[in-house]
Design a protein around this motif. Sequence first.
Motif, PDB file in Angstrom:
ATOM      1  N   THR A 125      34.885 129.248  -4.531  1.00 35.06           N
ATOM      2  CA  THR A 125      36.314 128.977  -4.371  1.00 35.06           C
ATOM      3  C   THR A 125      36.905 128.599  -5.717  1.00 35.06           C
ATOM      4  OG1 THR A 125      35.932 128.169  -2.118  1.00 35.06           O
ATOM      5  CG2 THR A 125      38.045 127.629  -3.141  1.00 35.06           C
ATOM      6  N   LEU A 126      37.956 129.303  -6.117  1.00 38.61           N
ATOM      7  CA  LEU A 126      38.649 129.026  -7.365  1.00 38.61           C
ATOM      8  C   LEU A 126      40.024 128.465  -7.068  1.00 38.61           C
ATOM      9  CD1 LEU A 126      37.705 132.249  -9.355  1.00 38.61           C
ATOM     10  CD2 LEU A 126      36.685 129.978  -9.582  1.00 38.61           C
ATOM     11  N   SER A 127      40.515 127.639  -7.979  1.00 40.00           N
ATOM     12  CA  SER A 127      41.807 126.995  -7.766  1.00 40.00           C
ATOM     13  C   SER A 127      42.946 127.971  -7.990  1.00 40.00           C
ATOM     14  CB  SER A 127      41.951 125.802  -8.720  1.00 40.00           C
ATOM     15  OG  SER A 127      41.848 126.231 -10.069  1.00 40.00           O
ATOM     16  N   LYS A 128      44.033 127.724  -7.285  1.00 43.30           N
ATOM     17  CA  LYS A 128      45.270 128.481  -7.495  1.00 43.30           C
ATOM     18  C   LYS A 128      46.086 127.795  -8.585  1.00 43.30           C
ATOM     19  CE  LYS A 128      45.793 129.966  -2.646  1.00 43.30           C
ATOM     20  NZ  LYS A 128      46.664 129.855  -1.456  1.00 43.30           N
ATOM     21  N   PRO A 129      46.797 128.510  -9.454  1.00 37.62           N
ATOM     22  CA  PRO A 129      46.730 129.967  -9.578  1.00 37.62           C
ATOM     23  C   PRO A 129      45.539 130.383 -10.424  1.00 37.62           C
ATOM     24  CG  PRO A 129      48.286 129.094 -11.148  1.00 37.62           C
ATOM     25  CD  PRO A 129      47.769 127.904 -10.369  1.00 37.62           C
ATOM     26  N   CYS A 130      45.030 131.557 -10.177  1.00 38.41           N
ATOM     27  CA  CYS A 130      43.896 132.081 -10.931  1.00 38.41           C
ATOM     28  C   CYS A 130      44.083 133.585 -11.045  1.00 38.41           C
ATOM     29  CB  CYS A 130      42.591 131.750 -10.218  1.00 38.41           C
ATOM     30  SG  CYS A 130      41.114 132.262 -11.097  1.00 38.41           S
ATOM     31  N   ASP A 159      39.459 129.712 -19.021  1.00 34.48           N
ATOM     32  CA  ASP A 159      40.596 129.281 -18.203  1.00 34.48           C
ATOM     33  C   ASP A 159      40.185 128.725 -16.847  1.00 34.48           C
ATOM     34  OD1 ASP A 159      42.333 129.965 -20.195  1.00 34.48           O
ATOM     35  OD2 ASP A 159      42.912 131.901 -19.324  1.00 34.48           O
ATOM     36  N   ILE A 160      38.898 128.685 -16.563  1.00 36.57           N
ATOM     37  CA  ILE A 160      38.441 128.137 -15.281  1.00 36.57           C
ATOM     38  C   ILE A 160      38.503 126.609 -15.365  1.00 36.57           C
ATOM     39  CG2 ILE A 160      36.498 127.909 -13.680  1.00 36.57           C
ATOM     40  CD1 ILE A 160      35.619 130.714 -14.586  1.00 36.57           C
ATOM     41  N   ALA A 161      39.449 126.036 -14.632  1.00 34.49           N
ATOM     42  CA  ALA A 161      39.685 124.591 -14.698  1.00 34.49           C
ATOM     43  C   ALA A 161      39.091 123.837 -13.518  1.00 34.49           C
ATOM     44  CB  ALA A 161      41.180 124.305 -14.780  1.00 34.49           C
ATOM     45  N   ASP A 162      38.853 124.516 -12.418  1.00 37.97           N
ATOM     46  CA  ASP A 162      38.285 123.862 -11.246  1.00 37.97           C
ATOM     47  C   ASP A 162      37.687 124.926 -10.331  1.00 37.97           C
ATOM     48  OD1 ASP A 162      37.472 121.794  -9.679  1.00 37.97           O
ATOM     49  OD2 ASP A 162      39.463 121.147  -9.058  1.00 37.97           O
ATOM     50  N   PHE A 163      36.719 124.509  -9.540  1.00 31.09           N
ATOM     51  CA  PHE A 163      36.032 125.458  -8.661  1.00 31.09           C
ATOM     52  C   PHE A 163      35.179 124.695  -7.657  1.00 31.09           C
ATOM     53  CE2 PHE A 163      32.998 124.347 -11.878  1.00 31.09           C
ATOM     54  CZ  PHE A 163      31.779 124.310 -11.217  1.00 31.09           C
ATOM     55  N   ARG A 164      34.687 125.401  -6.645  1.00 27.93           N
ATOM     56  CA  ARG A 164      33.681 124.899  -5.725  1.00 27.93           C
ATOM     57  C   ARG A 164      32.710 126.041  -5.454  1.00 27.93           C
ATOM     58  NH1 ARG A 164      36.700 121.506  -6.971  1.00 27.93           N
ATOM     59  NH2 ARG A 164      37.773 119.938  -5.708  1.00 27.93           N
ATOM     60  N   ARG A 182      36.904 133.142  -2.839  1.00 24.34           N
ATOM     61  CA  ARG A 182      38.097 132.640  -2.167  1.00 24.34           C
ATOM     62  C   ARG A 182      38.984 131.908  -3.172  1.00 24.34           C
ATOM     63  NH1 ARG A 182      35.409 129.983   3.353  1.00 24.34           N
ATOM     64  NH2 ARG A 182      34.731 131.965   4.293  1.00 24.34           N
ATOM     65  N   HIS A 183      40.245 131.718  -2.788  1.00 27.90           N
ATOM     66  CA  HIS A 183      41.186 130.944  -3.599  1.00 27.90           C
ATOM     67  C   HIS A 183      41.783 129.845  -2.715  1.00 27.90           C
ATOM     68  CE1 HIS A 183      41.258 133.827  -6.983  1.00 27.90           C
ATOM     69  NE2 HIS A 183      41.032 134.720  -6.031  1.00 27.90           N
ATOM     70  N   ALA A 184      41.982 128.678  -3.296  1.00 29.78           N
ATOM     71  CA  ALA A 184      42.535 127.561  -2.525  1.00 29.78           C
ATOM     72  C   ALA A 184      43.169 126.550  -3.469  1.00 29.78           C
ATOM     73  CB  ALA A 184      41.439 126.894  -1.700  1.00 29.78           C
ATOM     74  N   ASP A 185      44.015 125.684  -2.913  1.00 25.39           N
ATOM     75  CA  ASP A 185      44.580 124.573  -3.679  1.00 25.39           C
ATOM     76  C   ASP A 185      43.532 123.463  -3.731  1.00 25.39           C
ATOM     77  OD1 ASP A 185      47.118 125.706  -4.153  1.00 25.39           O
ATOM     78  OD2 ASP A 185      47.739 125.203  -2.111  1.00 25.39           O
ATOM     79  N   LEU A 186      42.889 123.316  -4.851  1.00 25.95           N
ATOM     80  CA  LEU A 186      41.848 122.303  -5.003  1.00 25.95           C
ATOM     81  C   LEU A 186      42.490 120.998  -5.478  1.00 25.95           C
ATOM     82  CD1 LEU A 186      39.053 124.500  -6.657  1.00 25.95           C
ATOM     83  CD2 LEU A 186      39.364 123.929  -4.236  1.00 25.95           C
ATOM     84  N   THR A 187      43.083 120.314  -4.538  1.00 30.00           N
ATOM     85  CA  THR A 187      43.810 119.081  -4.838  1.00 30.00           C
ATOM     86  C   THR A 187      42.853 117.900  -4.959  1.00 30.00           C
ATOM     87  OG1 THR A 187      44.165 118.720  -2.476  1.00 30.00           O
ATOM     88  CG2 THR A 187      45.898 119.881  -3.690  1.00 30.00           C
ATOM     89  N   VAL A 222      29.342 121.671  -6.715  1.00 33.80           N
ATOM     90  CA  VAL A 222      28.248 122.524  -6.252  1.00 33.80           C
ATOM     91  C   VAL A 222      27.578 121.798  -5.096  1.00 33.80           C
ATOM     92  CG1 VAL A 222      26.093 123.665  -6.870  1.00 33.80           C
ATOM     93  CG2 VAL A 222      27.931 123.486  -8.560  1.00 33.80           C
ATOM     94  N   ARG A 223      27.562 122.427  -3.948  1.00 33.88           N
ATOM     95  CA  ARG A 223      27.121 121.728  -2.740  1.00 33.88           C
ATOM     96  C   ARG A 223      26.348 122.681  -1.826  1.00 33.88           C
ATOM     97  NH1 ARG A 223      31.743 120.906  -0.869  1.00 33.88           N
ATOM     98  NH2 ARG A 223      31.761 122.046   1.104  1.00 33.88           N
TER      99      ARG A 223
END
Length: 412
Positions: free
Chosen positions: A358-363, A341-346, A391-396, A406-407
């Motif tokens: 950082t994982l996208s909301k909702p998670c 279910d992991i669709a986006d991350f940093r 952390r959680h954030a809106d990864l728009t 990955v940075r």
Amino acid sequence: MLTETARAFASTLWYSRPHKRRENFERWQKKRLKTWLQKSVPKVAAYSSPVSRLDELPIIEKADLMGAFDQYNVPRITAQSAWQTLSSGDQIGDMIVGASTGTTGNRGLFVISQQEQYRWLGTILAKTMADMMWQPQRVAIILPRNTSLYDSANRTRHLDLRFFDITQGVEAWIDALSQFNPTVIVAPPRILRHLAEADIPLSPKRVFSAAETLDPIDETIITDRFGGPLRQIYMATEGLFAVSCKHGTLHLAEESVFFELETVDGGLVSPIVSCFQRETQIMARYRMNDLLRLSANPCPCGSPLAAVSEVVGRTDDTFDFGGAFVTPDTIRDAVVQAHPDIADFRVVQSGKSTVILTLSKPCTPDVAARAYDGLRSLFDMRGLCVNVILRHADLTLETDQKLRRVRKDWTG
């Protein structure tokens, strides 16, 4: 000039034709490289005399090129004059200048002639649309900066190419894109994924990922929407380096570039490129900061060109924990494979021993815990003491910079 395009189109198909023996191709390539070393390379001030072997030249990096830009191009165009030109156009006399979008904040420059521009067009058409060139195609180029390189394509009878500027935001051109109804789309994977997830009536016959690393989580969504295989164009300021064939295999553009491949940890390689078809700006033994994984299996297409299974990322984004290195693909896989279910991350290395996930909301808490544990396990198995912060954030959708999931933001 279209004669140059036709010549490049035909020669690209000929030298990379299926089932051509690899040893015959290498023999031709070495002969072409030697001619370039003796006739073209000495025309720039950086190289005072012709050489017969590539290893007689030093390896250079971006800092060397940008620090003495006029020394590496025949018309002696300086970096300052190139930047000034780019503020209002892209031509200095008969020469075309361009710049990268700057993945790591360090933008690069290039200069080519009109002849080289049309040669590039013939090469890219042969690699991307050779089987579609006999019927009109509507090609949408969705990238951060327009260039006359793309405009030249509209001079052929079979192409209607339109440029859509990412930096303006998707909303600024999405209706125009829909009305254009492209048969071919070239765009970064984050844009292709956005188009795939949006309710937009697009039905391209061919889709190319370009300008950014293609992550599997994006590729799955894009191919589910548009069909596959999703093809890639691996290109940078320094040149065109690889294009996927119809089977989805990324083949190095060895009919115009000689690749020296330095071995890196984890079975990866980093290329040093010599672009032996470029004559205006000499790119000889230029070290790229990209990480590639070569394919262990031959491609069904039968091409003699070396195959790449993945463009992993950049050496700049390899995490460094006091001399212990972890490559971007390893970090990405640790997160993505932790839960479907992991669709986006940093994942960002922000300090000597600090990593922020950082994982996208909702998670959900369970998904977040799995991702956190996956990353922790990776570092623990390497014997690394790393503080992982969740952390959680809106990864728009970001349109003002390239996507780097990955940075490394820490240097020490």
